[in-house]
Design a protein around this motif. Structure first.
Motif, PDB file in Angstrom:
ATOM      1  N   LYS A  55       0.996  -1.183   0.636  1.00 40.03           N
ATOM      2  CA  LYS A  55       0.183   0.010  -0.325  1.00 40.03           C
ATOM      3  C   LYS A  55       0.378   0.676  -0.104  1.00 40.03           C
ATOM      4  CE  LYS A  55      -2.826   2.304   3.117  1.00 40.03           C
ATOM      5  NZ  LYS A  55      -2.336   4.065   3.608  1.00 40.03           N
ATOM      6  N   SER A  56       1.092   1.843  -1.293  1.00 37.65           N
ATOM      7  CA  SER A  56       1.521   2.796  -1.250  1.00 37.65           C
ATOM      8  C   SER A  56       1.464   3.955  -2.056  1.00 37.65           C
ATOM      9  CB  SER A  56       3.306   2.733  -1.582  1.00 37.65           C
ATOM     10  OG  SER A  56       3.280   1.998  -3.002  1.00 37.65           O
ATOM     11  N   ALA A  57       2.150   5.204  -2.213  1.00 36.83           N
ATOM     12  CA  ALA A  57       1.820   6.510  -2.851  1.00 36.83           C
ATOM     13  C   ALA A  57       3.298   6.905  -3.301  1.00 36.83           C
ATOM     14  CB  ALA A  57       1.211   7.910  -2.005  1.00 36.83           C
ATOM     15  N   ASN A  58       3.607   7.419  -3.948  1.00 39.58           N
ATOM     16  CA  ASN A  58       4.730   7.985  -5.097  1.00 39.58           C
ATOM     17  C   ASN A  58       4.360   9.749  -4.853  1.00 39.58           C
ATOM     18  OD1 ASN A  58       5.848   5.573  -6.675  1.00 39.58           O
ATOM     19  ND2 ASN A  58       4.305   6.752  -8.520  1.00 39.58           N
ATOM     20  N   THR A  59       5.258  10.155  -4.185  1.00 39.55           N
ATOM     21  CA  THR A  59       6.323  11.321  -4.014  1.00 39.55           C
ATOM     22  C   THR A  59       6.034  12.909  -5.778  1.00 39.55           C
ATOM     23  OG1 THR A  59       8.299  11.266  -3.738  1.00 39.55           O
ATOM     24  CG2 THR A  59       6.659  10.296  -1.888  1.00 39.55           C
ATOM     25  N   ALA A  60       6.169  11.741  -6.540  1.00 45.82           N
ATOM     26  CA  ALA A  60       6.067  12.487  -7.892  1.00 45.82           C
ATOM     27  C   ALA A  60       4.571  11.886  -8.841  1.00 45.82           C
ATOM     28  CB  ALA A  60       7.809  11.711  -8.566  1.00 45.82           C
ATOM     29  N   SER A  61       4.774  12.857 -10.106  1.00 44.54           N
ATOM     30  CA  SER A  61       4.147  11.688 -10.736  1.00 44.54           C
ATOM     31  C   SER A  61       5.091  11.265 -11.534  1.00 44.54           C
ATOM     32  CB  SER A  61       3.036  13.057 -11.574  1.00 44.54           C
ATOM     33  OG  SER A  61       2.605  12.152 -12.314  1.00 44.54           O
ATOM     34  N   GLN A  62       4.323   9.823 -11.393  1.00 50.36           N
ATOM     35  CA  GLN A  62       5.516   9.113 -12.131  1.00 50.36           C
ATOM     36  C   GLN A  62       5.008   7.829 -12.292  1.00 50.36           C
ATOM     37  OE1 GLN A  62       8.602   9.946 -14.759  1.00 50.36           O
ATOM     38  NE2 GLN A  62       8.716   7.050 -14.706  1.00 50.36           N
ATOM     39  N   ASN A  63       4.552   6.637 -13.041  1.00 53.18           N
ATOM     40  CA  ASN A  63       4.344   5.422 -13.226  1.00 53.18           C
ATOM     41  C   ASN A  63       5.770   4.474 -12.314  1.00 53.18           C
ATOM     42  OD1 ASN A  63       2.232   5.068 -15.308  1.00 53.18           O
ATOM     43  ND2 ASN A  63       3.824   5.502 -16.536  1.00 53.18           N
ATOM     44  N   THR A  64       4.753   3.067 -11.424  1.00 51.35           N
ATOM     45  CA  THR A  64       5.430   2.036 -10.353  1.00 51.35           C
ATOM     46  C   THR A  64       5.489   1.392 -11.410  1.00 51.35           C
ATOM     47  OG1 THR A  64       3.627   2.943  -8.789  1.00 51.35           O
ATOM     48  CG2 THR A  64       4.683   0.913  -8.693  1.00 51.35           C
ATOM     49  N   ALA A  65       6.674   1.118 -10.773  1.00 50.63           N
ATOM     50  CA  ALA A  65       7.910  -0.385 -11.039  1.00 50.63           C
ATOM     51  C   ALA A  65       7.754  -0.894  -9.984  1.00 50.63           C
ATOM     52  CB  ALA A  65       9.689  -0.387 -12.214  1.00 50.63           C
ATOM     53  N   MET A  66       8.159  -2.652 -10.160  1.00 52.95           N
ATOM     54  CA  MET A  66       8.986  -3.153  -9.140  1.00 52.95           C
ATOM     55  C   MET A  66      10.585  -4.320  -9.526  1.00 52.95           C
ATOM     56  SD  MET A  66       6.477  -3.661  -6.518  1.00 52.95           S
ATOM     57  CE  MET A  66       6.700  -5.183  -5.566  1.00 52.95           C
ATOM     58  N   THR A  67      11.101  -4.216  -8.961  1.00 48.42           N
ATOM     59  CA  THR A  67      12.432  -4.405  -9.233  1.00 48.42           C
ATOM     60  C   THR A  67      12.731  -6.238  -8.241  1.00 48.42           C
ATOM     61  OG1 THR A  67      14.250  -3.339  -8.325  1.00 48.42           O
ATOM     62  CG2 THR A  67      13.260  -3.238 -10.857  1.00 48.42           C
ATOM     63  N   PHE A  68      13.058  -7.309  -8.771  1.00 49.57           N
ATOM     64  CA  PHE A  68      13.643  -8.128  -7.908  1.00 49.57           C
ATOM     65  C   PHE A  68      14.687  -8.015  -7.313  1.00 49.57           C
ATOM     66  CE2 PHE A  68      10.260 -11.018  -9.765  1.00 49.57           C
ATOM     67  CZ  PHE A  68       9.555 -10.376  -9.372  1.00 49.57           C
ATOM     68  N   ASN A  69      15.702  -8.532  -6.206  1.00 46.62           N
ATOM     69  CA  ASN A  69      17.380  -8.339  -5.913  1.00 46.62           C
ATOM     70  C   ASN A  69      17.716  -7.076  -6.378  1.00 46.62           C
ATOM     71  OD1 ASN A  69      17.144 -11.138  -4.839  1.00 46.62           O
ATOM     72  ND2 ASN A  69      17.275 -11.986  -6.988  1.00 46.62           N
ATOM     73  N   ASN A  70      16.587  -5.912  -6.861  1.00 41.21           N
ATOM     74  CA  ASN A  70      17.475  -4.837  -6.769  1.00 41.21           C
ATOM     75  C   ASN A  70      18.013  -4.738  -8.225  1.00 41.21           C
ATOM     76  OD1 ASN A  70      17.952  -1.737  -6.120  1.00 41.21           O
ATOM     77  ND2 ASN A  70      19.871  -2.128  -5.136  1.00 41.21           N
ATOM     78  N   THR A  71      18.191  -5.573  -9.269  1.00 42.31           N
ATOM     79  CA  THR A  71      18.439  -5.455 -10.369  1.00 42.31           C
ATOM     80  C   THR A  71      17.796  -5.600 -11.301  1.00 42.31           C
ATOM     81  OG1 THR A  71      18.648  -7.537 -10.141  1.00 42.31           O
ATOM     82  CG2 THR A  71      20.691  -6.788  -9.395  1.00 42.31           C
ATOM     83  N   ALA A  72      18.703  -4.727 -12.930  1.00 43.32           N
ATOM     84  CA  ALA A  72      17.872  -4.924 -14.104  1.00 43.32           C
ATOM     85  C   ALA A  72      18.113  -6.675 -14.148  1.00 43.32           C
ATOM     86  CB  ALA A  72      17.971  -3.707 -14.342  1.00 43.32           C
ATOM     87  N   SER A  73      16.773  -6.766 -14.396  1.00 44.33           N
ATOM     88  CA  SER A  73      17.114  -8.413 -14.930  1.00 44.33           C
ATOM     89  C   SER A  73      16.388  -8.056 -16.435  1.00 44.33           C
ATOM     90  CB  SER A  73      16.143  -9.062 -13.786  1.00 44.33           C
ATOM     91  OG  SER A  73      16.841 -10.715 -13.763  1.00 44.33           O
ATOM     92  N   SER A  74      16.074  -9.624 -16.514  1.00 44.97           N
ATOM     93  CA  SER A  74      15.196  -9.934 -17.950  1.00 44.97           C
ATOM     94  C   SER A  74      13.681 -10.205 -17.518  1.00 44.97           C
ATOM     95  CB  SER A  74      15.954 -11.363 -18.511  1.00 44.97           C
ATOM     96  OG  SER A  74      15.152 -11.168 -19.486  1.00 44.97           O
ATOM     97  N   TYR A  75      13.319  -9.359 -16.860  1.00 43.07           N
ATOM     98  CA  TYR A  75      11.334  -8.913 -17.069  1.00 43.07           C
ATOM     99  C   TYR A  75      10.515  -9.306 -18.316  1.00 43.07           C
ATOM    100  CZ  TYR A  75      13.192  -7.681 -12.362  1.00 43.07           C
ATOM    101  OH  TYR A  75      13.836  -7.778 -11.221  1.00 43.07           O
ATOM    102  N   ASN A  76      10.435 -10.462 -18.530  1.00 42.18           N
ATOM    103  CA  ASN A  76       8.964 -10.070 -20.100  1.00 42.18           C
ATOM    104  C   ASN A  76       7.440 -10.526 -18.857  1.00 42.18           C
ATOM    105  OD1 ASN A  76      10.872 -11.677 -21.845  1.00 42.18           O
ATOM    106  ND2 ASN A  76      11.554 -12.845 -19.654  1.00 42.18           N
ATOM    107  N   ASN A  77       6.528  -8.887 -19.269  1.00 46.08           N
ATOM    108  CA  ASN A  77       5.812  -9.152 -18.683  1.00 46.08           C
ATOM    109  C   ASN A  77       4.725  -9.117 -19.768  1.00 46.08           C
ATOM    110  OD1 ASN A  77       6.721  -7.940 -16.090  1.00 46.08           O
ATOM    111  ND2 ASN A  77       7.671  -7.319 -18.031  1.00 46.08           N
ATOM    112  N   ASN A  78       3.274  -8.821 -19.353  1.00 50.89           N
ATOM    113  CA  ASN A  78       1.842  -9.520 -19.883  1.00 50.89           C
ATOM    114  C   ASN A  78       1.186  -8.067 -18.508  1.00 50.89           C
ATOM    115  OD1 ASN A  78       2.025 -10.048 -22.673  1.00 50.89           O
ATOM    116  ND2 ASN A  78       1.774 -11.989 -21.163  1.00 50.89           N
TER     117      ASN A  78
END
Length: 175
Positions: A55-78
């Motif tokens: 449950k959260s809110a951004n402090t700036a007008s920006q889309n939200t994202a999630m990451t695992f292990n604090n890294t840019a990985s290879s995510y494949n999303n729908n």
């Protein structure tokens, strides 16, 4: 014994039995609250199933994202916003479109987290920021990632911009 229960046997006769123990016990791995800071689970114990509530809110007008292990990985999303398929731009994070204002967002994510191989995830959420008098946006998605077993979950702002949020994350795990 104190945990015995009664059942009907194959011969249609009542009998006592001890039920099998539960195969998975959920354990709280993280419960984090932040104000105007990055929202992260911190390092958690690796488990094969993860259940994440945010449950959260951004402090700036920006889309939200999630990451695992604090890294840019290879995510494949729908992903879907109000039942409309949204394009998954980029694969370095899990974009959660529609959650892009200072209004509250509620996200529930389930993660299949094996020690090796493909990490699978699904998520659903609501955001109260569509500009139509507070009507919530319905957000949902699924995907998979190739990478290390998840031991940290971060709710970020899409595109690597400032990560300030106000909110709470709770993570449960089971093997």
């Amino acid at each position: 014994a104190p945990n015995d229960q009664i059942r009907v046997s194959a011969g249609n006769i009542p009998e006592y039995f001890t039920p099998a123990a539960a195969s998975a016990t959920w354990t709280e791995l993280a419960a984090v609250s932040v104000t105007n800071s990055a929202l992260s689970s911190g390092t958690i114990t690796a488990m094969t199933q993860l259940d994440v509530w945010i449950k959260s809110a951004n402090t700036a007008s920006q889309n939200t994202a999630m990451t695992f292990n604090n890294t840019a990985s290879s995510y494949n999303n729908n992903q879907w916003v109000d039942s409309t398929l949204a394009t998954a731009a980029g694969t370095s994070e899990i974009p959660i479109y529609g959650a892009n204002t200072s209004n509250e967002t509620f996200i529930h994510m389930s993660i299949f987290n094996p020690s090796s191989g493909v990490i699978g995830y699904t998520w659903t959420g609501s955001n109260f920021s569509d500009g139509a008098g507070g009507t919530p946006l319905y957000l949902a998605g699924n995907g998979y990632s190739y990478g290390s077993q998840v031991t940290r979950i971060d709710r970020t702002l899409y595109g690597g911009s400032a990560q300030n949020q106000t909110g709470r994350m709770v993570v449960f795990g089971a093997n």
